[in-house]
Design a protein around this motif. Structure first.
Motif, short mmCIF file in Angstrom:
data_model
loop_
_atom_site.label_atom_id
_atom_site.label_comp_id
_atom_site.label_asym_id
_atom_site.label_seq_id
_atom_site.Cartn_x
_atom_site.Cartn_y
_atom_site.Cartn_z
N GLU A 49 38.48 19.21 20.77
CA GLU A 49 39.86 19.48 21.05
C GLU A 49 40.09 20.90 21.01
OE1 GLU A 49 43.88 17.97 18.77
OE2 GLU A 49 42.12 18.11 17.83
N PHE A 72 39.19 23.17 23.46
CA PHE A 72 38.14 23.81 24.00
C PHE A 72 38.75 24.27 25.37
CE2 PHE A 72 34.27 24.14 27.00
CZ PHE A 72 33.67 25.04 26.21
N PRO A 73 38.52 25.75 25.62
CA PRO A 73 39.22 26.25 26.86
C PRO A 73 38.64 25.77 28.21
CG PRO A 73 38.23 28.10 25.43
CD PRO A 73 37.61 26.67 25.02
N GLN A 74 39.77 25.15 29.08
CA GLN A 74 39.74 24.69 30.21
C GLN A 74 38.74 25.53 30.99
OE1 GLN A 74 40.94 21.63 31.35
NE2 GLN A 74 39.43 22.12 32.92
N THR A 78 33.14 11.06 29.17
CA THR A 78 33.77 12.26 28.70
C THR A 78 34.41 11.88 27.35
OG1 THR A 78 33.97 13.43 30.83
CG2 THR A 78 35.29 14.28 29.09
N LYS A 79 34.09 12.47 26.40
CA LYS A 79 34.77 12.02 25.10
C LYS A 79 35.23 13.33 24.48
CE LYS A 79 34.08 7.78 25.21
NZ LYS A 79 32.84 7.02 24.70
N VAL A 80 36.63 13.28 23.67
CA VAL A 80 37.09 14.63 23.18
C VAL A 80 37.06 14.16 21.57
CG1 VAL A 80 39.08 16.07 23.04
CG2 VAL A 80 38.38 15.11 25.18
N ILE A 118 45.05 23.94 35.87
CA ILE A 118 44.13 24.80 35.30
C ILE A 118 44.34 26.32 34.89
CG2 ILE A 118 41.35 24.86 35.50
CD1 ILE A 118 41.86 22.78 37.77
N ASN A 147 44.82 27.03 29.31
CA ASN A 147 44.86 25.53 29.06
C ASN A 147 43.53 25.20 28.18
OD1 ASN A 147 47.17 25.02 30.25
ND2 ASN A 147 46.43 23.63 31.70
N VAL A 148 43.90 24.30 27.40
CA VAL A 148 42.79 23.87 26.59
C VAL A 148 42.55 22.48 26.70
CG1 VAL A 148 42.73 25.56 24.74
CG2 VAL A 148 44.28 23.59 24.50
N ILE A 149 41.40 21.75 26.26
CA ILE A 149 41.30 20.49 26.50
C ILE A 149 42.07 19.78 25.13
CG2 ILE A 149 39.48 18.45 26.49
CD1 ILE A 149 39.29 20.54 28.72
N GLU A 150 43.04 18.61 25.39
CA GLU A 150 43.65 18.08 24.43
C GLU A 150 42.87 16.84 24.04
OE1 GLU A 150 47.53 17.21 26.02
OE2 GLU A 150 47.54 19.21 26.82
N LEU A 151 43.10 16.59 22.77
CA LEU A 151 42.52 15.26 22.29
C LEU A 151 42.69 14.02 22.90
CD1 LEU A 151 40.71 14.27 19.80
CD2 LEU A 151 42.86 13.98 18.57
N ALA A 210 42.96 13.54 25.98
CA ALA A 210 42.20 13.42 27.22
C ALA A 210 40.69 12.74 26.93
CB ALA A 210 42.00 14.85 27.72
N GLY A 211 40.73 12.32 25.97
CA GLY A 211 39.34 11.80 25.32
C GLY A 211 39.41 10.27 25.07
N LEU A 228 41.33 14.57 33.43
CA LEU A 228 40.12 15.38 32.83
C LEU A 228 38.90 15.16 33.65
CD1 LEU A 228 38.79 17.54 31.05
CD2 LEU A 228 38.48 15.74 29.29
N PRO A 277 41.83 8.44 19.44
CA PRO A 277 40.47 8.47 19.84
C PRO A 277 39.24 8.03 18.84
CG PRO A 277 41.28 10.50 18.60
CD PRO A 277 42.33 9.39 18.67
N ARG A 278 38.29 8.07 19.49
CA ARG A 278 36.96 7.92 18.86
C ARG A 278 36.85 6.37 18.19
NH1 ARG A 278 35.77 12.52 14.73
NH2 ARG A 278 33.81 11.30 14.76
#
Lengths: 331, 331
Positions: free
Chosen positions: A105, A107-109, A135-137, B4, B8-12, B14-15, B24, B328-329
């Motif tokens: 979570e 991580f830069p796009q 793809t998992k986050v 993009i 921007n960062v990956i959000e939780l 999104a997984g 994503l 998640p997870r």
């Protein structure tokens, strides 16, 4: 190997190639009894005869490297090359790859874009599509930035087993070794170097000479020391390297001495080492030099066992499977 | 979807399946131009015609779940079932799996033993061998205990594409849904339940009815809501669920209400949902009930689009692809 006591834990060294890795893998493997009709399950890729003159080759590789970006590549490039090359060294033509990502979570796009762009570039260049994925986050702190697992399937007529080396064969390296390790470690240990990672797909090079090869491996984790010992053990032969012909640039040797890490354990991600019957040796070297002018004969296969370096003074020095503290997370 | 931007960062979210995951995945996919002769690349497994009447099916799945052990299973079991089931829902007979591990330094050897024992047990029960693998170890704090990626290859005559649903078909669930989510979350949220994870391989069940199925999916990430919307979109049909026939136990509904998470988004790891021509519906249900007596018809396919729940009062309620904060997870 009866070390599975209750308070035992997995040690970092067990993930870096070498003897402790082999022990851990042995303990994992022993749980799996089913075999089916698969062969070469201790090789870079397992193989299954499809009954139509073709063998399916299947392999997988996990990458959680540090740093993610380094001179000559990034985690996306080596995740692709690692798996393509594991298929290629088995004599297979890769037909498809899978790509599984675990991303932290936050991580830069833009970094993900760069890495996926590298993945796409290798796919386009080699014509091998990425066909399936996951793809998992995770929450912050549950993974170090990003982990990539690639798996690959390929088709092969004749399989190159790494147990095929025969006394009388010569050992050929497709180019200088260890450049991936030195480029990646330069970021971690902050030294200046012009060396760039050697990471590249080897599919075309290996296909060009596949019919001449009796054994073939890419010296990734554990480097040349690991793969030559594996070839020697599986084929029950002795391998002699010549000091004058070692496939390491001066700067690689210097950094090996500086870091106190044996150059023979330095991983490459775009080189292979093969054994070839002597009568075809020069032909194979000539073909390989079209791809990389440093390709050359580095040693020979004899009756006996073990891997040795023959020094310029004529003495024989044992080259063992790496053991003890190796550097994790470089390939 | 032009989001993009540089910061921007990956959000939780999104997984965790649902709309943000799909966004994503779309951004990742667009980097991959090579296609080869593969088909069904947006399905559970990609397929390649081998030219001998057989299709190769290839799939991958990453698991970094929390907790690792839960009532009815552990990460090893679901890593195996997840990939076996992704092959099975495509109509394939799985022939081999790969197992890639990333382990945190200090992880108890005994826990690894338990997990590998689960992996081995599923392999032995299904007769599908683990044929190739990779094992990496990271420094402490660089991964949350252990991550497993499994990939699988299978062979299929007729592929069951999830775009094959037709108006007039009925929708069948192979058993009650959501039990994996409730069992796993019970450990995380500390509530008492007798529900155990439904995780199990579905290879035999699906093979027993494969010839009758027009579409088939396992409701893992994103649950029933996600897969029915996928089937409806791909087949350009409308799906109507009947409130009286919903495949959820009372306790699952109660915990869904308690946690404020839509039961339709609860993952299962050992169930599938399929569409079947009406004339074969009872035959299929009867066969499936030999494996699980809760197998039943839960809805029907009509002309139109979207997924709806028909309530007992006769009104239609939209069942959307999950969006917003998912957990998640858990699979």
């Amino acid at each position: 190997m009866k070390k599975i006591e209750k308070n035992n834990v997995i040690e970092l060294e067990a993930g870096a190639g070498g003897e402790k890795s082999n022990e851990l893998i042995g303990r994992i493997r022993k749980n799996f009894k089913a075999r089916g009709k698969w062969k070469n399950m201790k090789d870079d890729g397992a193989t299954l005869d499809l009954g139509n003159g073709k063998n399916l080759v299947f392999t997988t590789d996990a990458f959680i490297i540090d740093p993610l970006f380094f001179p000559g590549g990034d985690i996306g490039k080596i995740a692709m090359c690692g798996t393509l090359n594991d298929l290629a060294v088995m004599g297979a033509v890769p037909v498809g790859l899978s790509l599984s990502l675990v991303i932290e979570e936050g991580f830069p796009q833009s970094d993900l874009e760069k890495i996926m762009c590298s993945v796409g570039k290798v796919s386009t260049e080699t014509g091998v599509p990425v066909v399936t994925g996951d793809t998992k986050v995770t929450e912050k702190g549950k993974i170090d930035k990003i982990e990539i697992t690639t798996s690959g399937v390929g088709l092969a007529g004749k399989i190159i087993s790494n147990g095929g080396a025969k006394p009388g064969d010569v050992v050929i390296a497709s180019g200088d070794l260890g450049e991936h390790a030195v480029a990646l470690l330069s970021q971690r240990f902050n030294y200046l170097t012009k060396i760039r990672s050697d990471s590249q797909p080897l599919v075309k090079e290996i296909q060009a000479v596949a019919k001449y090869l009796s054994a073939c491996k890419d010296p990734t984790r554990g480097g040349l020391a690991e793969i030559l010992n594996e070839i020697a053990e599986k084929a029950k032969v002795k391998i002699i390297l010549e000091e004058d012909s070692l496939p390491y640039k001066k700067e690689i040797v210097a950094i090996s001495n500086l870091l106190g890490i044996d150059k023979f354990a330095f991983p490459s991600e775009g080189r292979f080492v093969a054994t070839v019957g002597e009568k075809n040796a020069q032909r194979v070297v000539k073909i390989l030099q079209k791809f990389n002018k440093e390709a050359k004969v580095i040693g020979r296969v004899e009756r006996g066992k073990g891997v040795y370096l023959k020094t310029n003074l004529g003495s024989l020095k044992l080259v063992e499977t790496p053991r003890g503290k190796l550097i994790p997370r470089i390939c």
